[in-house]
Scaffold this active site. Structure first.
Site, short mmCIF file in Angstrom:
data_model
loop_
_atom_site.label_atom_id
_atom_site.label_comp_id
_atom_site.label_asym_id
_atom_site.label_seq_id
_atom_site.Cartn_x
_atom_site.Cartn_y
_atom_site.Cartn_z
N ASP A 139 45.43 46.49 38.77
CA ASP A 139 44.26 47.26 39.17
C ASP A 139 44.70 48.43 40.06
O ASP A 139 45.73 48.35 40.75
CB ASP A 139 43.29 46.39 39.95
CG ASP A 139 42.63 45.32 39.09
OD1 ASP A 139 42.54 45.54 37.87
OD2 ASP A 139 42.22 44.29 39.65
N TYR B 145 51.48 36.28 42.49
CA TYR B 145 50.66 37.21 43.26
C TYR B 145 50.42 36.69 44.67
O TYR B 145 50.25 35.48 44.88
CB TYR B 145 49.29 37.41 42.59
CG TYR B 145 49.35 37.95 41.18
CD1 TYR B 145 49.30 39.31 40.93
CD2 TYR B 145 49.46 37.07 40.09
CE1 TYR B 145 49.36 39.81 39.63
CE2 TYR B 145 49.52 37.56 38.79
CZ TYR B 145 49.47 38.93 38.57
OH TYR B 145 49.53 39.41 37.28
N ARG C 66 41.13 38.53 40.66
CA ARG C 66 39.76 38.77 41.11
C ARG C 66 38.82 37.64 40.67
O ARG C 66 37.89 37.27 41.39
CB ARG C 66 39.26 40.12 40.58
CG ARG C 66 39.88 41.31 41.27
CD ARG C 66 39.33 42.61 40.72
NE ARG C 66 39.78 42.88 39.37
CZ ARG C 66 39.01 43.36 38.38
NH1 ARG C 66 37.72 43.59 38.61
NH2 ARG C 66 39.51 43.60 37.19
#
Length: 302
Positions: free
Chosen positions: A47, A75, A181
């Site tokens: 993103d 992540y 997300r």
């Protein structure tokens, strides 16, 4: 006859430590211009607000992109509790709020439901296609839509820090197609307090590590036109890190590069296994091992 691409025939991998504020496509285009490369692509979109490993392939290395795209990734991200947004990050509008703030033990207990084989619904503002159109385009138009859940393998999801009652820092290792997300959104719902991603960084992707291998975009563009720039490249063979390797005799090189089956020397391979053939340290082809021969599916121009 197709139009020839402009630029240098240069091949290899570049591990960019992507800055926040740029799309992955923008970074790829700037890298391609810096190298004056005739071909470039990336292995896994980040993103615009995210940072960390954006693995960019140049030239012949683009043929190995699927192997990095399919590789495990890790992540580090911060979830802000108390609010859900329509984009599941700080870029969107708040759609739900809560004054509840669970304690650390409650959060740790909830994380287990997101580990292993899980079904994940991608964010509305994502690049998944619905009837041939990107979901984010429909979401921008205010269209209500249903996005089907997709399978995801999550190897690990752990709480690493709790800077404040509102903020939770997590690390996740997962397979292809994971949306951080969506994890933040679903965790917030499971905890009954809502949540969204405030900060996201890809720590590593396959063999590429941000701390050890990452190069900044500023450093890349500062070195444009100099020999130092090419020295930043990693070999295209790094993209084949997860495939078994066979040895390619000199007499098989030409046949494989022409797309024809040829004898190679491999050990521990079963009939039909995917592997790659190497000659003098260079990748010649990827294909299927069939009775001592490699049947190529991808060939590399030397």
């Amino acid at each position: 006859m197709g139009r020839r691409r402009k630029g240098r025939d240069i091949s290899g991998w570049l591990v960019v430590d992507k800055p926040a504020g740029l799309t992955s496509t923008t970074v790829v285009n700037r890298v391609r211009r810096a190298f004056n490369a005739n071909k470039a692509g990336h292995a896994g979109t980040l993103d615009p607000a995210a940072t960390g490993v954006l693995a960019i392939a140049l030239g012949e290395a683009t043929k190995t992109v699927p192997y990095i795209t399919d590789a495990m990734k890790a992540y580090s991200f911060v979830v802000r509790l108390g609010a859900e947004t329509n984009t599941d990050d700080t870029e969107g509008e708040i759609v739900h709020t809560s004054g509840s703030r669970p304690d650390d033990e409650t959060i740790k207990a909830a994380l287990g439901q997101f580990v292993g084989d899980v079904m994940q619904v991608p964010p509305a503002f994502s690049a998944v296609k619905i009837d041939g159109e990107r979901a984010y385009k429909r979401a921008r138009d205010g269209e209500e839509m249903e996005i089907a859940a997709r399978p995801l393998w999550v190897e690990e999801l752990v709480l690493t820090d709790r800077p404040s009652p509102d903020l939770v820092e997590l690390e996740m290792t997962c397979g292809k197609g994971g949306y951080v997300r969506a994890i933040a959104r679903d965790l917030g719902r499971a905890l009954g307090c809502y949540g969204h991603v405030e900060h996201l960084r890809r720590i590593w992707s396959g063999p590429f590590d941000a701390a050890e291998d990452g190069v900044t975009l500023d450093a890349i563009e500062a070195a444009a036109g100099t020999p130092e720039l090419d020295e930043m490249l990693r070999p295209l063979e790094d993209g084949l890190f997860d495939l078994p390797k066979a040895s390619c005799p000199a007499e098989s090189v030409g046949r494989l590069r022409n797309g024809n089956p040829a004898p190679v020397i491999g050990t521990g391979l079963d009939y039909g296994d995917e592997c790659w053939a190497s000659h003098d340290g260079h990748a010649i082809a990827v294909g299927r091992w069939k009775g001592g021969e490699l049947h190529p599916s991808r060939v590399f121009v030397g």
